[in-house]
Write a protein that holds these residues in place. Structure first.
Motif, PDB file in Angstrom:
ATOM      1  N   LEU A 461      52.683 -25.848  -5.710  1.00  0.00           N
ATOM      2  CA  LEU A 461      53.863 -25.258  -6.798  1.00  0.00           C
ATOM      3  C   LEU A 461      54.460 -25.830  -7.600  1.00  0.00           C
ATOM      4  O   LEU A 461      54.579 -26.505  -8.965  1.00  0.00           O
ATOM      5  N   THR A 462      55.247 -27.080  -7.209  1.00  0.00           N
ATOM      6  CA  THR A 462      55.766 -28.183  -8.086  1.00  0.00           C
ATOM      7  C   THR A 462      55.092 -29.487  -8.045  1.00  0.00           C
ATOM      8  O   THR A 462      55.543 -30.442  -9.023  1.00  0.00           O
ATOM      9  N   GLY A 463      54.030 -29.303  -7.099  1.00  0.00           N
ATOM     10  CA  GLY A 463      53.314 -30.866  -6.828  1.00  0.00           C
ATOM     11  C   GLY A 463      54.043 -31.983  -5.933  1.00  0.00           C
ATOM     12  O   GLY A 463      53.112 -33.020  -5.652  1.00  0.00           O
ATOM     13  N   ASP A 464      54.838 -31.849  -5.180  1.00  0.00           N
ATOM     14  CA  ASP A 464      55.949 -32.292  -4.575  1.00  0.00           C
ATOM     15  C   ASP A 464      54.946 -32.960  -3.206  1.00  0.00           C
ATOM     16  O   ASP A 464      54.390 -31.960  -2.670  1.00  0.00           O
ATOM     17  N   GLY A 465      54.627 -33.709  -2.344  1.00  0.00           N
ATOM     18  CA  GLY A 465      53.906 -33.809  -1.421  1.00  0.00           C
ATOM     19  C   GLY A 465      54.871 -35.545  -0.849  1.00  0.00           C
ATOM     20  O   GLY A 465      55.806 -35.741  -1.351  1.00  0.00           O
TER      21      GLY A 465
END
Length: 715
Positions: A461-465
């Motif tokens: 959803l946020t693209g954080d990884g």
């Protein structure tokens, strides 16, 4: 890693002395394993189960074949015969047979002091029983438990150990069976399976099976229906290769769930009847899952065995349930008499795929037997979640005594008017490993292995990884003064990536994984031709890098800083014994001692699932007994079992009282094909808590006395 515990050193010396004591002249030799090409690469002879009825001759939990006396780690195996004798329907029915395991919640267990829920199927990732559903056993041939860190063989995971379910596959000979079941709590069900060759040449084998059960358990408003459909085909590809395929569908409908506990006081006494349930009759937890699996096994030469496997599952768990939010005094008399509740409407959609490959090479070195295991695996899981929550201010309270149901439920609210919470995540794991097992002499065996894993976690959803990698190592040394005695010591590692939500750079992330290291020493014996089999082990596990709030951190950015400053040390002793006392009398028994304590933390802070310096639901003492006697002249078998778990603490520090319960089975063979079994659990109707949770949710009550009759037919 060094051992600082005098008790550990003393126990190690005691085990060595025990080995010398068992070195009896003329003791029979344990049956060796075979590398015959007609046998799968996973076959070994396993100590720790009865020689005849409960004996298991193969395991896949070590990813390679071998005599268990040559394995420097504790392994427990439960086969189908023991599951049937105990009337086991799901994994919670089997914990009493395994030293070091007790129930935590749902499918989660306390394993050598640590909470965990990681399981494998045929040594593959991909558990279709996501979140709050418990694995069923209908299509399971045996359950294998590898104790201690298994990172070198299986990649990221918890340090207590892992559970591997071995599924049923088609048989060469024609087999057919059916059962009819009926019992108290409106229990009824049926199952059946057929297996055998599908063509005259026997190169195509098939199996189909179905299981259905209906029950209204002892908790208010509950009603369970379970359906399992299982099918498989095996294709023989010449003399030395075969392809095993399988499709399994699960459909569980559980009314009045997801179940929470029953409130207790701080001394662990239930505040109301154990039938109390915060859920309404309109609440439910429904699981639908389908699993596809294929394994190609081959032995291209006499000294090389290979397996390539793929497994995919797609599961959906839909829930509507009432969550307790604490007790209130509704009439002002000073007694907390009712529970606040909120309504939760949730759905979890999870799918996962794994690819795995192993090669086992038997290649002597300098005249010494040598076995090399090389392998790799890749796993990806997508997990989506959404939820609406109706707060407790909008939901009527529920009395502990004489609760009135029917005043709340999804039909009373406009769920779409409440905030929608969603998450979407993806986790990817892949690794490569190598292990060498070298027979240094007739009495000494050395085992060493290494694995490197990469992991990649993503918030879609946020693209954080976050992605990183780590090593896991394993080493062991085995001394065999006689062929039927093995004394060993081993060291093994594991690691667990930190949760994606904790890797925020504003919180100080990214952080290194949680690590686990174990030292274990043990002895395994098979005496009197295998009629008496026993294994004992002592261990120490250190789990490090658990995250806590950083007392020196800076939260001016609105995010509390974290630091990997948590450490837990778990020490323990385990003993498992199985004996054929006579040709008709079998006894199995186990005992586990564990002391898991926080050994590094910040003053005033406590780790997750810990109370002070102790861990929740971690008993110091646990024991199990199962004995079976066959009265051959009247074709009748009587079995009796017992389980003991010592005092524990819940997550919030409330006492979980110790308990001892007893079970029995009576089996009568009507003729060669038909038998009938009477099974009674909790024979004396003991009221007890199977485990604790948090104060507002209470303890999970154990089942009161349950009984059922099962009519069995087998061709």
């Amino acid at each position: 890693m060094q051992f600082s515990s005098p008790r550990f050193l003393l126990a190690s010396a005691s085990l060595a002395a025990l080995g010398a004591t068992f070195a009896l002249p003329g003791a029979a030799v344990a049956e060796p394993s075979s590398n015959n090409t007609d046998k799968e690469v996973t076959e070994i002879t396993v100590t720790g189960r009865a020689q005849k009825l409960y004996r298991v001759s193969e395991t896949s939990v070590g990813r390679t074949s071998g005599d268990p006396l040559d394995i420097p780690q504790s392994v427990s195996i439960i086969n189908e015969a023991l599951m049937k004798d105990q009337g086991a329907r799901d994994m919670t029915d089997l914990y009493r047979n395994i030293a070091g395991i007790t129930q935590f919640s749902y499918s989660g267990v306390t394993f050598r002091g640590f909470r965990q829920d990681q399981v494998f199927y045929d040594s593959l990732h991909g558990n279709p029983f996501i979140a709050f559903s418990v694995p069923k056993l209908f299509n399971i041939e045996r359950v294998e438990v590898l104790k201690g860190p298994a990172g070198m063989l299986y990649g990221p995971g918890e340090p207590g150990g892992l559970i591997n379910y071995v599924t049923k596959t088609p048989t060469e000979d024609f087999n057919a069976s059916a059962t009819l079941t009926g019992g108290n709590y409106n229990r009824y069900g049926a199952s059946g399976e057929v297996s055998g060759a599908l063509n005259n040449s026997g190169t195509i084998l098939g199996r189909v099976g179905a299981f259905y059960e209906n029950m209204k358990p002892f908790r208010n408003n509950t009603h369970e229906k379970s359906l399992i459909l299982d099918s498989g085909l095996t294709f023989k590809l010449g003399e030395d290769a075969k392809l095993i395929t399988q499709v399994t569908h699960y459909d569980q409908k559980m009314q009045g769930a997801r179940l929470r506990g029953v409130m207790t006081d701080d001394d662990g006494n239930f505040l109301t009847d154990i039938s109390w349930n915060a859920n309404e009759a309109t609440d439910f937890l429904n699981l639908k899952a389908t699993v596809y699996q294929a394994r190609l096994q081959a032995q291209p030469t006499d000294n090389i065995s290979t397996e390539v496997a793929v497994r995919y599952f797609d599961a959906q768990e839909r829930q509507q349930y009432h969550e307790p939010r604490g007790l209130v005094d509704t009439d002002g008399n000073g007694t907390l008499d009712s529970s606040l509740r909120e309504l939760r409407d949730q759905q979890r959609d999870t799918d996962g795929m794994t690819l795995s490959g192993t090669v086992t090479i038997d290649q002597p070195i300098g005249g010494m037997n040598n076995r090399i295991l090389v392998g790799g695996d890749w796993y990806r899981e997508n997990a989506d979640f959404w939820a609406h929550t109706v707060p407790n201010g909008d939901v009527p309270v529920l009395a502990l005594e004489n609760p009135v149901y029917g005043l709340s439920g999804a039909q009373f609210y406009d769920l779409d008017s409440y905030a929608l919470r969603t998450t979407e995540s993806r986790s990817t794991r892949y690794g490569f490993y190598i292990q060498d097992q070298l027979h240094l002499s007739d009495k000494w065996i050395a085992v060493a292995g290494a694995r490197y894993d990469r992991y990649d976690d993503e918030n879609r959803l946020t693209g954080d990884g976050f992605n990183d990698g780590d090593w896991a190592l394993r080493a062991g040394l085995i001394y065999q003064p006689q062929d039927n005695i093995s004394v060993y010591a081993s060291w093994s590692e594991s690691f667990e990536p930190q949760g994606i939500g904790s890797q925020d750079v504003l919180a100080g992330g990214p952080f290194n994984p949680v690590t686990g290291q174990q030292m274990e020493a043990g002895i395994k014996v098979a005496l009197l031709g295998g009629r008496v089999q026993a294994n004992a082990a002592v261990y120490e596990i250190k789990r490090q890098n658990l995250l806590q709030l950083d007392p020196n951190g800076n939260s001016s950015d609105g995010v509390d800083d974290l630091a990997p400053i948590g450490e837990v040390t778990s020490t323990g002793f385990e003993l498992e014994v199985a004996a054929d006392i006579t040709d008709y009398w079998v006894v199995t028994a186990n005992y586990g001692y564990n002391n898991a304590r926080i050994t590094d933390t910040v003053a005033g802070q406590s780790l997750t699932n810990a109370v002070g310096d102790r861990f929740a639901n971690s008993p110091k003492h646990q024991a199990g007994l199962w004995t079976r006697y066959e009265f051959a002249p009247i074709d009748t078998t009587l079995a009796f079992g017992a389980e003991y778990v010592s005092k524990r603490l819940s997550i919030d520090g409330q006492t979980v009282r110790p308990y001892t319960i007893f079970d029995t089975s009576l089996i009568h063979q009507l003729n060669e094909q038909v038998s009938v079994m009477l099974r009674v659990d909790n024979l004396f109707n003991k009221e007890y808590a199977a485990s604790g949770f948090i104060t507002r949710d209470g303890h999970f009550p154990g089942e009161p006395r349950t009984a059922f009759v099962e009519l069995r037919w087998k061709l």
